[in-house]
Every structure is written in structure tokens, then in C-alpha cells.
Design an enzyme around this catalytic site. Structure first.
Site, mmCIF file in Angstrom:
data_model
loop_
_atom_site.group_PDB
_atom_site.id
_atom_site.type_symbol
_atom_site.label_atom_id
_atom_site.label_comp_id
_atom_site.label_asym_id
_atom_site.label_seq_id
_atom_site.Cartn_x
_atom_site.Cartn_y
_atom_site.Cartn_z
ATOM 1 N N ARG A 63 0.835 -1.223 0.000
ATOM 2 C CA ARG A 63 0.000 0.000 0.000
ATOM 3 C C ARG A 63 0.859 1.259 0.000
ATOM 4 N NH1 ARG A 63 -2.125 2.263 4.383
ATOM 5 N NH2 ARG A 63 -2.310 0.307 5.529
ATOM 6 N N TYR A 116 -17.688 13.217 -16.532
ATOM 7 C CA TYR A 116 -17.980 11.790 -16.340
ATOM 8 C C TYR A 116 -18.889 11.636 -15.107
ATOM 9 C CZ TYR A 116 -17.368 7.044 -14.729
ATOM 10 O OH TYR A 116 -17.623 5.784 -14.256
ATOM 11 N N ASP A 188 -8.352 15.713 -16.709
ATOM 12 C CA ASP A 188 -8.587 14.292 -16.970
ATOM 13 C C ASP A 188 -8.244 14.031 -18.436
ATOM 14 O OD1 ASP A 188 -9.679 11.778 -17.587
ATOM 15 O OD2 ASP A 188 -11.259 11.977 -16.096
ATOM 16 N N LYS A 213 -8.754 2.299 -19.366
ATOM 17 C CA LYS A 213 -9.163 2.530 -20.748
ATOM 18 C C LYS A 213 -7.987 2.274 -21.701
ATOM 19 C CE LYS A 213 -13.040 3.562 -18.772
ATOM 20 N NZ LYS A 213 -12.963 4.493 -17.702
HETATM 21 N N1 PLP Z 1 -12.558 9.717 -16.127
HETATM 22 C C1 PLP Z 1 -13.225 9.468 -17.254
HETATM 23 C C2 PLP Z 1 -13.206 10.476 -18.364
HETATM 24 C C3 PLP Z 1 -13.926 8.276 -17.402
HETATM 25 O O1 PLP Z 1 -14.596 8.034 -18.549
HETATM 26 C C4 PLP Z 1 -13.928 7.340 -16.336
HETATM 27 C C5 PLP Z 1 -14.658 6.069 -16.452
HETATM 28 O O2 PLP Z 1 -15.325 5.795 -17.403
HETATM 29 C C6 PLP Z 1 -13.228 7.655 -15.169
HETATM 30 C C7 PLP Z 1 -12.546 8.857 -15.096
HETATM 31 C C8 PLP Z 1 -13.213 6.707 -14.002
HETATM 32 O O3 PLP Z 1 -12.361 5.635 -14.286
HETATM 33 P P1 PLP Z 1 -12.502 4.175 -13.585
HETATM 34 O O4 PLP Z 1 -13.734 3.544 -14.137
HETATM 35 O O5 PLP Z 1 -11.238 3.497 -13.977
HETATM 36 O O6 PLP Z 1 -12.620 4.409 -12.116
#
Ligand code: PLP
Length: 408
Positions: A63, A116, A188, A213
Site C-alpha cells: 500500500r 464523467y 482528466d 481505458k
Molecule cells: N474519467 C473518465 C473520463 C472516465 O470516462 C472514467 C470512467 O469511465 C473515469 C474517469 C473513471 O475511471 P474508472 O472507471 O477506472 O474508475
């Protein structure tokens, strides 16, 4: 082996494969060693005490740090042009840690109305519950940002392109305004990857990723990362990572390191497929609207050529017949998978209003510009002709045909 002093000279495609290495790869192994361990033993009590006091270079407990995870962090930092990176157990782990490390009760953050879905909920419910206020702007421009700034503003949080409206935000002028007032700028970069957009070079302080992703790319891992300067990331590592504990599993880190080797090839193919599908959909009479940031007539086309290396792999569209036609279309897809997420080998199609952005509620969806019939498509790596054949048969079944009406 690529060392800390070298990666700037290498192209990102090469960095994704070679640099930086954190550990010695014993026996000349190409693949990173997997340290699938929860804890690390000490030679003696004094060494254990020293490591807990932050001395020496050894590991203590996964951790708090792990060599395989560290190798991934080094690789991601090199790709984003960052001093450092911290990996997390999910993209939301990364987003929440970046925000928690930058805000405290009484602070104010500025962001877009559309984000998101879970980031939206984090800001409007979780952080609000801890006394952190937010201003959500319909469009983030220098004028709207200036108007939203308050003495207690501490963070400007951007998604670009925005999920799922695919608006493109101009990072550099906004970061300049935010920095004059001492705000931390967080971007992001999940939709673009560091190969298509480098927010730190545009003035951002921290970049967050859902590594679930494109970075991993194979749909078998949930992961996240924050990239930025050493000082902020040390605070993040010893604050939210250690105490909130959204720590990445070493095997997940290992899988992402493997995925990164093909990142450049995959992203190029994802983006090419997206462009082909977007252009094809635009010509269909059943389709009323297609949005892809790579179109020359996308409102941010000029900005794209400054800030991005192309339009990315996400596109959205709407059908004549709205929600009902969209549902019929989604239910008929065969090759394209009806699933949330993006950046996988499979083309994934979803309905934001009832899936990724379902937490918004009808009023907030409308305010964010997410219409009930909006369909989001994340182009995969299949042959485009096969994808088009699947879309064609699903469109035919959607009952949305309105000859004579073309895409705007
Ligand atoms: N940021 C964006 C633009 C996303 O599309 C997503 C999830 O789809 C996230 C953050 C969150 O990612 P995670 O599903 O890996 O927690």
C-alpha cells in the site's frame, strides 16, 4: 535501459515500450518483474524502523509502494512529460485523490457542468458533503472562469474532450488565469492518452487517468493514475493513497505495462476507426447528428490542431426518433458490444443518459447537454467494414429512417 536523464530525447511511442525502468530486469527479461507481494521483509529491526521513518530505498508494504507498480508509475510519468506519477486502483481513485489532496473544507472548485458521471457525483455529493463548494460552468471560457473565481477558489478541474459531449476545452489560457489566482489545474486526459494530448505542456498541474481505458487497452483491468510534479505527488502518495488506500494491485500494474507496449499502434487504429465510423454515420439518413472532435467542422477544430494530435476514438450520435430509436438500435447491435468503458479492442457502444451519466437525473442531464437519445461509441480495433456492417443492420432495425434529413 532508459534512465531518468534520457527519455526526453525519445519519442512517446518508444517511451511507452522502453522507458523508464525502475527495477533491474533479472536474466535480461524484457517483461517487467512482477512483485506480487503484500509486504517486504527487513534484514533487521533497525532497517525496518529506518524504512518507516522514510529512510533508505527499500520497500515496506505494497500500500505504501511496490516495485512493479513503481515501474508503471515511472513509465506513465515519462509519457506525460511529468516529474512523477502515482498509480491507483481505479480512475475514480485517482480523480478523488487528486481532488482530496488539493482541497479542504471551505474551499471552492470550478469545473464544467458536464463531466464523467462518477466525477459529477464526487463533486456534487461527496465533496459537497465535506464543505467543498463547486461552480459548474456550461462552457469554460476565460470570461466564465474569471466570473466564477472566488477568494476561496483552489482547483480548476477539466475534462477534455468532455465525457460524453466531446466539447474540447482550451487548457492553456484557462491554466494561465487559474495560476494567477493560485489554483491547482487538474485535467482528466483519459479520452486522449498522453500520445494525443499532453495537458502538463499546456499548463496543467496534475493529469488524471482512468488507466482502465486506452493505457491498459485490453479490458481486463481497473486502474488509474495521477501525473505531475514531485512535491504534489509526494503529498498525494503520503496522504490520500496511503490513508484512503485505493492502491493498484501489482498484477494489474504488470498488465498495464504490457498493454502500454502497443499503446501507440492501438491509439492510431482506434482513432482511424472512429474517423471512418463518424464519417459513415454522418451520411446515413437515420442519423440526425454526429459529433467527433476530429471533424474539420467541429467547433474546436482550430484548437484541436494546437492541443491534440487528432480527434480521438470517441464519437457520439443521435438518431431521428430520439430515445426510442436509440434503444432499438442498441438492442440490435451484434459485433459492437453494448457496454460502458472505452479504449478496449472491442468497439463499445453505450447510452450515457441511462448508463455512464445515470446519476445526473433528468434536469442535470439537460443542463449538461446530454440528450435522452445520445449514443456514445468508443471505436475498437476491428476491421472498419465489419463495424459498419453491424451499425448498418442495427440502424435498419431502429426504425429511425427519415430520408432527406441529413446530419448537421
Ligand atoms: N474519467 C473518465 C473520463 C472516465 O470516462 C472514467 C470512467 O469511465 C473515469 C474517469 C473513471 O475511471 P474508472 O472507471 O477506472 O474508475
Amino acid at each position: 535501459m532508459v534512465t531518468d536523464s534520457q527519455p526526453a530525447a525519445l519519442h512517446p511511442e518508444t517511451v511507452a515500450i522502453h522507458g523508464r525502468r525502475h527495477t533491474e530486469h533479472a536474466h535480461g527479461a524484457l517483461a517487467a518483474p512482477l512483485f506480487q507481494t503484500s509486504t517486504f521483509s527487513f534484514h533487521n529491526a533497525a532497517e525496518g524502523a529506518e524504512r518507516f521513518a522514510g529512510g533508505g530505498s527499500g520497500y515496506v508494504y505494497t500500500r505504501l509502494g511496490n516495485p512493479t507498480v513503481r515501474e508503471l508509475e515511472e513509465r506513465l510519468a515519462a509519457l506525460e512529460g511529468a516529474e512523477d506519477a502515482v498509480a491507483f486502483a481505479s480512475g475514480m481513485g485517482a480523480v478523488s485523490a487528486a481532488l482530496l489532496a488539493s482541497l479542504k473544507a471551505g474551499d471552492h472548485l470550478i469545473t464544467s457542468r458536464c463531466l464523467y458521471g462518477c466525477t459529477h457525483t464526487l463533486i456534487d455529493e461527496t465533496l459537497a458533503g465535506f464543505g467543498i463548494a463547486a461552480t459548474r460552468l456550461a462552457a469554460i471560457t476565460p470570461a466564465s472562469l474569471n466570473a466564477a473565481l472566488r477568494p476561496e477558489s483552489r482547483v480548476l478541474y477539466l475534462e477534455t474532450p468532455v465525457n460524453p459531449t466531446l466539447e474540447v476545452v482550451d487548457i492553456a489560457p484557462l491554466a494561465a488565469i487559474a495560476h494567477r489566482r493560485g489554483l491547482t489545474v487538474i485535467v482528466d486526459n483519459t479520452f486522449m492518452t498522453p500520445l494525443l494530448q499532453q495537458p502538463l505542456a499546456c499548463g496543467a498541474d496534475l493529469v488524471v487517468h482512468s488507466a482502465t481505458k486506452f493505457l491498459n487497452g485490453h479490458g481486463d483491468v481497473i486502474a488509474g493514475a495521477v501525473c505531475g510534479d514531485r512535491e504534489r505527488l509526494e503529498a498525494l502518495r503520503h496522504g490520500p493513497l496511503k490513508t484512503v488506500g485505493a492502491v493498484l494491485d501489482p498484477f494489474a500494474a504488470w498488465l498495464i505495462l504490457r498493454g502500454l507496449k502497443t499503446l501507440a499502434l492501438r491509439v492510431a487504429r482506434h482513432q482511424d476507426n472512429a474517423g471512418r465510423l463518424a464519417a459513415w454515420l454522418r451520411r446515413r439518413p437515420e442519423v440526425s447528428q454526429v459529433t467527433w472532435p476530429g471533424f474539420d467542422d467541429h467547433p474546436a477544430a482550430a484548437l484541436r490542431s494546437r492541443q491534440m494530435q487528432g480527434g480521438g476514438a470517441l464519437l457520439t450520435f443521435e438518431l431521428h426518433g430520439g430515445y426510442d430509436a436509440a434503444v432499438r438500435f442498441l438492442d440490435r447491435l451484434e459485433l459492437c458490444r453494448l457496454a460502458v468503458s472505452l479504449g478496449d479492442a472491442e468497439t463499445l457502444v453505450e447510452h450515457p443518459a441511462s448508463m455512464t451519466h445515470a446519476t445526473y437525473g433528468a434536469e442535470a442531464l439537460a443542463a449538461a447537454g446530454i440528450s435522452p437519445g445520445l449514443i456514445r461509441l468508443a471505436a475498437g480495433l476491428e476491421h472498419p467494414a465489419d463495424l459498419i456492417a453491424d451499425l448498418e443492420q442495427a440502424l435498419a432495425a431502429s426504425g429511425a429512417d427519415r430520408p432527406g434529413r441529413r446530419a448537421a
